[in-house]
Design an enzyme around this catalytic site. Structure first.
Site, PDB file in Angstrom:
ATOM      1  N   ARG A  61      -3.115   7.911   3.603  1.00  0.00           N
ATOM      2  CA  ARG A  61      -2.226   6.916   3.017  1.00  0.00           C
ATOM      3  C   ARG A  61      -1.250   6.631   4.249  1.00  0.00           C
ATOM      4  O   ARG A  61      -1.761   6.386   5.433  1.00  0.00           O
ATOM      5  CB  ARG A  61      -1.342   7.620   2.065  1.00  0.00           C
ATOM      6  CG  ARG A  61      -0.963   9.015   2.178  1.00  0.00           C
ATOM      7  CD  ARG A  61      -0.286   9.459   1.012  1.00  0.00           C
ATOM      8  NE  ARG A  61       1.107   9.287   1.085  1.00  0.00           N
ATOM      9  CZ  ARG A  61       2.021   9.189  -0.064  1.00  0.00           C
ATOM     10  NH1 ARG A  61       1.501   9.140  -1.286  1.00  0.00           N
ATOM     11  NH2 ARG A  61       3.217   8.745   0.150  1.00  0.00           N
TER      12      ARG A  61
ATOM     13  N   GLY B  60      -1.220   8.577   7.997  1.00  0.00           N
ATOM     14  CA  GLY B  60      -2.685   8.456   8.351  1.00  0.00           C
ATOM     15  C   GLY B  60      -3.069   7.307   9.121  1.00  0.00           C
ATOM     16  O   GLY B  60      -3.671   7.085  10.080  1.00  0.00           O
ATOM     17  N   HIS B  61      -2.658   6.113   8.328  1.00  0.00           N
ATOM     18  CA  HIS B  61      -3.048   4.700   8.778  1.00  0.00           C
ATOM     19  C   HIS B  61      -2.258   4.514  10.081  1.00  0.00           C
ATOM     20  O   HIS B  61      -2.923   3.954  10.863  1.00  0.00           O
ATOM     21  CB  HIS B  61      -2.902   3.797   7.524  1.00  0.00           C
ATOM     22  CG  HIS B  61      -3.762   3.546   6.500  1.00  0.00           C
ATOM     23  ND1 HIS B  61      -4.227   4.624   5.666  1.00  0.00           N
ATOM     24  CD2 HIS B  61      -4.835   2.762   6.276  1.00  0.00           C
ATOM     25  CE1 HIS B  61      -5.060   4.161   4.688  1.00  0.00           C
ATOM     26  NE2 HIS B  61      -5.668   3.198   5.232  1.00  0.00           N
ATOM     27  N   ARG B  62      -1.023   4.830  10.151  1.00  0.00           N
ATOM     28  CA  ARG B  62      -0.261   4.478  11.079  1.00  0.00           C
ATOM     29  C   ARG B  62      -0.632   5.238  12.479  1.00  0.00           C
ATOM     30  O   ARG B  62      -0.664   4.634  13.637  1.00  0.00           O
ATOM     31  CB  ARG B  62       1.311   4.740  10.766  1.00  0.00           C
ATOM     32  CG  ARG B  62       2.339   4.327  11.932  1.00  0.00           C
ATOM     33  CD  ARG B  62       3.814   4.832  11.609  1.00  0.00           C
ATOM     34  NE  ARG B  62       4.288   4.322  10.460  1.00  0.00           N
ATOM     35  CZ  ARG B  62       5.110   3.003  10.420  1.00  0.00           C
ATOM     36  NH1 ARG B  62       5.364   2.588  11.971  1.00  0.00           N
ATOM     37  NH2 ARG B  62       5.657   2.373   9.528  1.00  0.00           N
TER      38      ARG B  62
ATOM     39  N   GLU C 253      -5.084  -2.080   6.992  1.00  0.00           N
ATOM     40  CA  GLU C 253      -6.399  -1.692   6.440  1.00  0.00           C
ATOM     41  C   GLU C 253      -7.371  -2.480   7.192  1.00  0.00           C
ATOM     42  O   GLU C 253      -8.428  -1.899   7.080  1.00  0.00           O
ATOM     43  CB  GLU C 253      -5.998  -1.871   4.815  1.00  0.00           C
ATOM     44  CG  GLU C 253      -7.350  -1.055   4.013  1.00  0.00           C
ATOM     45  CD  GLU C 253      -6.963   0.126   4.169  1.00  0.00           C
ATOM     46  OE1 GLU C 253      -7.478   1.171   5.004  1.00  0.00           O
ATOM     47  OE2 GLU C 253      -6.086   0.796   3.450  1.00  0.00           O
TER      48      GLU C 253
END
Lengths: 298, 201
Positions: free
Chosen positions: B33, B36-38, B87
């Site tokens: 979420r 993790g994406h950042r 994303e």
């Protein structure tokens, strides 16, 4: 019971009740969901409602939080001025949250700001968040509320000029719900605060979603506006999880205060379908009565 | 009959799916979420899990210690739109095939789904115990320094769903279509209400 024992007893009661609220929806929400489920006929609506009710059964059977996002715990207290543990309540509720976090278990949801570290026990600066209302008497009525991030995100408040009128409030409510409502796990409980400034309107909007579903504002014009907003938002047809359908909301509640003649403060708070709200009344001897859930046992 | 996707997911498994279809998942599902994406996209850190052909879940679960391992207690989807900023690049960099979350995602994700043959699907929000009963085991956890919700929980799942396809490999976007419909409907409804709330006289 001496004071020390009373404090321990109340901590345990509130820990257990907080955990309970995370696992079971209140009676009014269950009834409303069953009613809205009946009114939906599309295949995707059915898939979603079937999952919702299956999930509630599984949460009950396995004794687990029905939604993984158990929120930053909030307590809204109507404390009798003579309640014996008035001064200890903040400490008691902090301890209760730590105990519930271990025992339920609840998700670790308190991230200390600026330090940007999860505290791991759901307590932190000013958390659990507590709102006080001191009233005459010796009982304390405590509302537990846990809102996930999803239904906290749409929250908004703004101050309108009086020329915008109540029409401006209607526009604001619709804009918030059609822009952000889809992600907030509809059908939604929508709270609207009408007041003077952002913080008073916002707080009233939160208090509005703590009212049992379908209760009406005492002023007939406000009550009428609640019904108009409910009907109108349902006509938009957001449906369960935003997949379209015949309903959008569990209800719309308005709370208001007198306002400054030059401003109309409006706030919107949103509760998701898994509206985890619980009300408990604590007597001076620390015995309790659960008001929100039928046949609840701690 | 239930349509079941199995990891590793191939392009051809996804190409016949259309927005609005309902599928289930067997195989590996990894929670990933906000942070993790950042870390992957903005901070350029390498993900500790190879996601090629796998599925990610926008979710922050409740887990409990279970002997030496972990047990999934409650895991439901979180708002996917929060990850929209990352994303498109995430799909390109990782080769992830199925993104599970809640609510829709935007035009960038739809474009990436089309270009890299991936799909976004929603698990019904708030149905976290149902989802947990479809997790067979937690295989491992990475980036635990992020705390329970943000860590990467690598789970083996069985008949995980219902998953409602919201963005398909043609870039069709169910929620964007629905939102346009909601916005179109609201104008006349607001006008009608406003005629009845002129309380300032």
């Amino acid at each position: 019971m001496d004071k020390h024992e009373a404090q321990r007893s109340l901590t345990d009661t509130m820990a257990k009740f907080t955990a309970y609220v995370g696992k079971h929806l209140p009676q009014d929400v269950l009834e409303k969901l069953a009613q809205l489920r009946e009114g939906e006929d599309s295949p995707l609506s059915r898939v979603v409602y079937d999952s919702m009710f299956e999930n509630l059964k599984a949460a009950d059977r396995l004794n687990r939080p029905c939604c993984q996002d158990t929120g930053v715990i909030q307590y809204f207290i109507k404390a009798g001025a003579s309640f014996p543990l008035l001064g200890e309540l903040r400490e008691i509720l902090g301890d209760a949250v730590r105990q519930a976090t271990r025992e339920a278990p609840l998700r670790h949801n308190a991230v200390e700001t600026f330090v940007e570290k999860n505290t791991g026990d759901n307590t932190g600066t000013r958390v659990p968040w507590i709102e006080w209302d001191v009233v005459p008497g010796e009982d304390a009525v405590i509302e537990v509320y846990m809102a996930g991030g999803g239904c906290s995100l749409p929250g908004a408040a703004k101050v309108l000029m009086p020329a915008a009128g109540y029409e401006g409030i209607v526009q604001f409510v619709f804009d918030v719900i059609t822009s952000y409502g889809v992600n907030a796990c509809p059908p939604l409980l929508v709270g609207v605060g009408v007041s003077t400034s952002v913080e008073t309107a916002a707080m009233l909007s939160k208090k509005a979603i703590l009212r049992p579903i379908g209760t009406r504002h005492p002023n007939p014009q406000a009550a009428g506006m609640e019904l108009l907003l409910e009907k109108g938002l349902n006509e938009v047809g957001i449906g369960p999880q935003g997949l379209t359908g015949n309903s959008t909301v569990l209800g719309v509640h308005i709370e208001s205060s007198a306002r400054h003649p030059s401003t109309i403060g409006v706030g919107v708070s949103v509760g998701c379908w898994a509206h985890r709200r619980g009300t408990i009344r604590i007597a001076p001897d620390m015995s309790y009565e659960i008001l929100s859930h039928k046949e609840a046992a701690l | 009959m239930k349509k079941v996707l199995k990891t590793p997911i191939r392009n051809e498994d996804l190409e016949t799916l259309r927005a609005g279809d309902v599928v289930y998942l067997d195989g590996l599902l990894v929670t990933c979420r906000d942070v993790g994406h950042r870390r992957l996209i903005e901070l350029g850190r390498e993900l500790p899990v190879d996601l090629k052909g796998l599925a990610i879940f926008h979710a922050g679960p409740i887990v409990a210690k279970d002997g030496d391992g972990w047990k999934m207690i409650s895991i439901g989807p979180t708002t996917s739109m929060r990850m929209e900023r990352f994303e498109k690049d995430f799909i390109e960099k990782t080769g992830v095939k199925l993104i599970v979350g809640k609510g829709g995602m935007g035009a960038d994700t739809a474009e990436a789904c089309k270009r890299h043959k991936a799909v976004h699907a929603v698990f019904p929000g708030g149905c976290a115990v149902l989802a947990a009963t479809e997790v067979e085991e937690i295989e491992r956890v990475e980036w635990q320094d992020l705390g329970m919700p943000e860590a990467l929980w690598v789970s083996r799942v069985k008949k995980f769903g219902p998953l409602i396809i919201s963005i398909d490999t043609l870039g069709n976007n169910l929620f964007e279509k629905n939102k346009a419909e909601f916005n179109q409907k609201k104008g006349p409804i607001i006008e009608d209400i406003n005629r009845q709330v002129r309380f300032i006289k």
